[in-house]
Design an enzyme around this catalytic site. Structure first.
Site, PDB file in Angstrom:
ATOM      1  N   SER A  97       0.836  -1.202   0.000  1.00  0.00           N
ATOM      2  CA  SER A  97       0.000   0.000   0.000  1.00  0.00           C
ATOM      3  C   SER A  97       0.873   1.256   0.000  1.00  0.00           C
ATOM      4  O   SER A  97       1.704   1.446  -0.884  1.00  0.00           O
ATOM      5  CB  SER A  97      -0.956  -0.051   1.192  1.00  0.00           C
ATOM      6  N   ASP A 227      -9.477  -5.246  -4.569  1.00  0.00           N
ATOM      7  CA  ASP A 227      -8.910  -4.223  -3.693  1.00  0.00           C
ATOM      8  C   ASP A 227      -9.814  -2.990  -3.722  1.00  0.00           C
ATOM      9  O   ASP A 227      -9.943  -2.329  -4.753  1.00  0.00           O
ATOM     10  CB  ASP A 227      -7.501  -3.864  -4.170  1.00  0.00           C
ATOM     11  N   HIS A 256      -7.526  -5.716  -0.270  1.00  0.00           N
ATOM     12  CA  HIS A 256      -6.326  -4.904  -0.067  1.00  0.00           C
ATOM     13  C   HIS A 256      -5.410  -5.527   0.985  1.00  0.00           C
ATOM     14  O   HIS A 256      -4.196  -5.553   0.818  1.00  0.00           O
ATOM     15  CB  HIS A 256      -6.740  -3.495   0.357  1.00  0.00           C
TER      16      HIS A 256
END
Length: 276
Positions: A97, A227, A256
């Site tokens: 991320s 995601d 995610h």
């Protein structure tokens, strides 16, 4: 506490496990978490004989809760301070991320002669924000909404975020884990609200296109097809195209937070990429 002090006086906490002579793997965590988010991966790779390192980003976890420097340039420089302090070489950098953005900028600007491979998982590059040049991105109102929720009631916002889209627990067939949710919340609440608020701009508005173009080391780009935080269509495939030496893996229906929800799959794929 194990930490290094940066040039601008910020204490960066880090973990360093495994044989000092082994090949190092450096993990870069996501927003608004800490190095604790990598525990499953760190234990797995320590068991495989690797040296594993993970730090808490400034304003996150156990690192200094400073007012300034919550941007990708400082994030990358802080990672470099840890790497140089430990004199890590031939390292694999793994970023999830926001940590994927941090790792990308680190490798592009500080990694010369020290990096063997790069892994981006559910990562924010090339650019999350919708612009004329990036029409598939998310509108600024999305990120303004995150800032508003954080400022209004961070504790509730973090609970809702972890209970819902981060792990895909808002999907009809999902089986939420309260322990996973509360661990996410615990990590988030350890950090500074100011750092997290400023960090939204850092992860959403930073353009990593030129960083990606400059990276020559083999790079694995992994993403969940479901995601809901970093939509796959405007991230992983575009990063893979900009990189000179990339492998793209999109796992349909994964969320995610796949490093937690599907740790066995992620760890196996990481090991395969790292060991070959």
């Amino acid at each position: 506490m194990t930490s290094v002090t940066t040039k601008d006086g910020v204490q960066i906490f880090y973990k360093d496990w495994g044989p000092k002579s082994a090949q190092p793997i450096v993990f870069h965590h996501g927003w608004p978490l800490s190095s604790d988010d990598w525990e499953t991966q760190m234990l797995f790779f320590t068991g495989k004989g690797y040296r594993v390192i993970a730090h808490d980003r400034r304003g996150h976890g156990r690192s200094s809760q400073v007012s300034d420097g919550h941007d990708m340039d400082h994030y990358a420089a802080d990672a470099a301070a840890v790497v140089e302090h430990l004199d890590l070489r031939n390292a694999i950098h793994v970023g999830h991320s926001t940590g994927g953005g941090e790792a990308t900028r680190y490798v592009a600007r500080h990694g010369s002669g020290r990096v063997a491979k790069l892994v981006l998982i559910g990562a924010v590059p090339p650019l999350m924000l919708k612009t004329e040049a990036n029409p598939g991105g998310l509108p600024i109102e999305v990120f303004d909404g995150l800032r508003q929720q954080l400022a209004a009631n961070r504790t509730q916002f973090y609970l809702d975020f972890a209970s819902g889209p981060f792990y895909g627990y808002n999907r009809p067939d999902a089986k939420p884990s309260p322990a996973v949710v509360w661990n996410w919340w615990r990590q988030g609440m350890m950090g500074s609200a100011k750092a997290h608020y400023d960090g939204i701009k850092a992860f959403s508005e930073t353009d990593f296109s030129e960083d990606l173009k400059s990276i020559v080391v083999p790079t694995l780009v992994m993403h969940g097809g479901d995601d809901q935080i970093v939509p796959v269509a405007d991230s992983a495939p575009l990063s893979a195209k900009l990189l000179k030496n990339s492998t793209l893996k999109i796992h349909e229906k994964l969320p995610h937070g796949l490093c937690t929800t599907h740790a066995d799959l992620v760890n196996t794929e990481l090991l395969t990429f790292i060991a070959t």
